[in-house]
Design a protein around this motif. Structure first.
Motif, short mmCIF file in Angstrom:
data_model
loop_
_atom_site.label_atom_id
_atom_site.label_comp_id
_atom_site.label_asym_id
_atom_site.label_seq_id
_atom_site.Cartn_x
_atom_site.Cartn_y
_atom_site.Cartn_z
N GLU A 71 0.81 -1.22 0.00
CA GLU A 71 0.00 0.00 0.00
C GLU A 71 0.85 1.27 0.00
OE1 GLU A 71 -2.93 -0.20 3.12
OE2 GLU A 71 -4.02 -1.84 2.12
N ASN A 72 2.06 1.19 0.53
CA ASN A 72 2.94 2.35 0.56
C ASN A 72 3.91 2.40 -0.61
OD1 ASN A 72 2.00 3.65 3.00
ND2 ASN A 72 2.81 1.86 4.08
N GLY A 73 3.74 1.50 -1.55
CA GLY A 73 4.57 1.50 -2.76
C GLY A 73 5.99 1.03 -2.53
N ARG A 74 6.24 0.31 -1.46
CA ARG A 74 7.59 -0.18 -1.18
C ARG A 74 7.77 -1.65 -1.57
NH1 ARG A 74 8.21 0.05 4.42
NH2 ARG A 74 6.05 0.62 4.66
N GLY A 75 6.79 -2.19 -2.26
CA GLY A 75 6.84 -3.56 -2.71
C GLY A 75 5.56 -3.91 -3.46
#
Length: 194
Positions: free
Chosen positions: A39-43
């Motif tokens: 959700e935070n764009g880190r994976g």
């Protein structure tokens, strides 16, 4: 599709379904930290999780890839606005009468834009009793051919699939035909108003 699966979409859909990150993680048998990273764009979720993720979020895998919901706002569809999609891999022909995300052979298909017929792709239309006999003077080799001819009415359609080394012609009932569409495998989609 510019990205794999967007974290913003995962978060929005999860919140709309009133599911916590922990609940989604349990459904998918992953950690809540993994969901947070997505959700935070880190994976990104592993590809093996996509079917389960789409089901848990109440969307199709195609919608998940597209990054947006597919909503048909055209509640009273109009067949005269039919859209065509042709798979370049298998030749599958798909028609839609509204907004759609169409996928075949693992790729998202673009909507085809129809051109007017030209000298090399001129459709001849003849009335024979209660039918239209339509033909195209076009080569029909395995490398260059007319793939289909379709008659679009205001209340339905007919489509005739053509094959290489066959004839580039078809017959259609005359009743209410407004347009003819035909597709050349090298030059694209053409349209003629009846």
């Amino acid at each position: 599709m510019n990205q794999y699966v967007t974290g913003a979409m995962i978060k929005r859909l999860r919140e709309e379904r009133k599911i916590t990150q922990n609940q989604l993680a349990e459904i998918l048998n992953v950690s809540d930290k993994a969901v947070s990273k997505w959700e935070n764009g880190r994976g990104y979720p592993d590809i093996t999780l996509l079917e389960g993720l789409a089901a848990a979020l109440g969307v199709s895998v195609i919608e998940l890839f597209a990054g947006e919901d597919v909503v048909n706002t055209n509640r009273s569809f109009n067949l005269l606005k039919t859209k065509f999609y042709v798979c370049p891999i298998c030749g599958n022909v798909v028609l839609s009468t509204g907004e759609a995300v169409v996928s075949c052979c693992g790729i998202t298909l673009p909507e085809l834009e129809a051109d007017d017929g030209n000298e090399a792709h001129e459709l001849k239309i003849e009335g024979v009793e209660d039918e239209y006999y339509v033909s195209i003077s076009h080569e029909m080799t395995k490398k260059h051919y007319i793939s289909f001819i379709a008659a679009i009415r205001d209340d339905g359609y007919e489509i005739k699939k053509l094959y290489p080394e066959g004839n580039a012609d078809a017959r259609f009932k005359m009743n209410r035909v407004k347009y003819f569409y035909y597709y050349c495998n090298q030059h694209g989609l053409f349209r003629v108003k009846n």
